[in-house]
Enzyme design. Structure first.
Site, short mmCIF file in Angstrom:
data_model
loop_
_atom_site.label_atom_id
_atom_site.label_comp_id
_atom_site.label_asym_id
_atom_site.label_seq_id
_atom_site.Cartn_x
_atom_site.Cartn_y
_atom_site.Cartn_z
N ASN A 208 18.70 10.03 25.08
CA ASN A 208 18.53 10.55 26.44
C ASN A 208 18.80 12.05 26.40
O ASN A 208 19.09 12.63 25.36
CB ASN A 208 19.43 9.82 27.43
N PRO A 303 26.95 -2.89 23.94
CA PRO A 303 28.23 -3.22 24.56
C PRO A 303 28.50 -2.31 25.77
O PRO A 303 28.12 -1.14 25.77
CB PRO A 303 29.25 -2.97 23.45
N ASP A 304 29.12 -2.88 26.78
CA ASP A 304 29.48 -2.13 27.99
C ASP A 304 30.91 -1.63 27.80
O ASP A 304 31.88 -2.32 28.12
CB ASP A 304 29.37 -3.03 29.21
N LYS A 337 28.52 0.08 41.00
CA LYS A 337 28.90 0.15 39.59
C LYS A 337 30.42 0.12 39.44
O LYS A 337 30.94 -0.57 38.56
CB LYS A 337 28.32 1.42 38.96
#
Length: 399
Positions: A208, A303-304, A337
């Site tokens: 990104n 993974p978060d 969130k």
């Protein structure tokens, strides 16, 4: 500045010992008093006379000098300083420190001191990467030692990679941060930064537009308030913050491993733009054109990291802060969130191309907390970082 501060400088025996002469000069320029200790191996690279001339003090070398024991015993010598700095810290010296050995003056001082200790490692790249060396490093960090460097680059042995002694200005900055009487002194804070790169094949990856500049600014602001900062960064364009422990990673999974290894910390600031997905079918060789047929890519969820740390039952930081980069309904998405992840705060920003925020010099954030949404005016990323660091200090109950 370091006016009135006393630093006990232990010089290890490696080719990088010559940089200790410049380090002494720079520390004294800032007002510090430097008491030098030479290991026997260090005296093979720099002479006691040159070290003493620059320090303006006598050099200590021998554990069994009876005059020293009568006038300045090794116990007293280890405790009159504000900071014990080991530069260069060789593989041998770090191994002895990790094992608690005390066979000479330097290691005896290090074992006897109740003063904060900082090390600046310097060694061959293979030595630095050896599992035994990394185990020793983990032990020393677990004991609370600060680490500055090493840097990557060309070495005297002709090899290239991590293991070079950090540059003198970087070490001086780290010393100043360690001795800063800021509101976050004694606090350990983790900051993640930059993008992650998720490989498709050996030459292509998913990424990104994050530059990492906001993360660097946050780390520097926390450092300037006296915090010990662990900075975990993906392959960002922004320079790395001096005076912080920098851990370089590439993928989301590597970042997760580095974050979990850095715990426990008092606060975690998760500013990295971590890729949500990776290519599950990563190719081991470059994908070629296939006569007009498009390659088939299968994706897997990364993974978060923010959610995992926020929801730890043991070892959760007292304060966990996430970021939400959105392009529409910024506050609504960020509020959802925060609830979903379980973190304390979310800093939300609009990264639509028209804002120029992602990769730019400015930021405009909304702080989402249990109390609601708080708009911060658009400002430079350094100003945003300073405001956040002050809020972190207040949340941690710093004076």
């Amino acid at each position: 500045m370091l006016a009135g501060r006393r630093i006990l400088l232990i010089i290890g025996g490696g080719i990088a010992a010559y940089k200790a002469l410049e380090l002494i000069r720079r520390l004294r320029e800032r007002g510090a008093a430097v008491t030098p200790v030479l290991t026997p191996a260090a005296a093979e690279f720099v002479t006691p006379l040159s070290v003493s001339a620059l320090a303006g003090e006598r050099v200590y070398t021998d554990l069994f000098d009876l005059t020293d024991e009568a006038e300045m015993g090794h116990i007293q010598l280890s405790r009159v300083a504000d900071l014990v700095l080991v530069a260069p810290a060789t593989a041998d010296l770090m191994a002895k420190m990790a094992q608690g050995l005390a066979g000479d003056l330097a290691t005896t001082l290090l074992l006897a001191t109740d003063t904060p200790v900082m090390i600046a490692p310097a060694m061959n790249v293979r030595m630095w990467e050896h599992p035994a060396m990394q185990r020793n490093l983990a032990v020393l960090q677990g004991d609370g030692l600060r680490v500055v460097g090493p840097d990557s680059g060309d070495m005297a042995c002709g090899e290239y990679g991590p293991g070079r002694l950090a540059e003198v200005p970087e070490i001086v900055t780290a010393v100043e941060a360690a001795l800063a009487a800021g509101p976050l002194s004694g606090r350990r804070v983790l900051v993640t930064s930059g993008p992650t790169h998720e490989p498709i094949d050996p030459v292509r990856y998913i990424a990104n537009r994050s530059s990492g500049s906001q993360g660097t600014a946050i780390a520097e602001a926390l450092r300037d308030l006296g915090a010990e900062v662990v900075f975990v960064t993906g392959p960002a364009d922004a320079p790395r913050p001096a005076g912080c422990e920098v851990i370089e990673v590439e993928t989301a999974r590597e970042m997760r491993e580095a974050v979990m290894a850095a715990l426990p910390v008092d606060a975690g600031i998760f500013a990295a733009a971590v890729a949500d997905w990776r290519v599950a079918s990563e190719s081991g060789s470059k994908i070629k054109k296939q006569g007009g047929r498009m390659p088939e890519l299968r994706f897997a969820e990364n993974p978060d990291i923010l959610a995992e740390v926020s929801q730890l039952s043991e070892g959760r930081p007292a304060l966990v802060v996430g970021f939400a980069a959105e392009t529409d309904d910024v506050v609504a998405h960020a509020t959802a969130k925060r609830a979903r992840k379980g973190c304390d705060w979310i800093l939300a920003n609009d990264v639509s191309p028209a804002t120029g925020i992602m990769g730019g010099a400015e930021n405009a954030v909304v702080l989402i907390s249990e109390e609601g949404a708080e708009d911060w005016p658009r400002a430079t990323k350094r100003e945003v970082a300073g405001r956040l660091a002050a809020r972190v200090a207040g949340a941690l109950g710093a004076d």
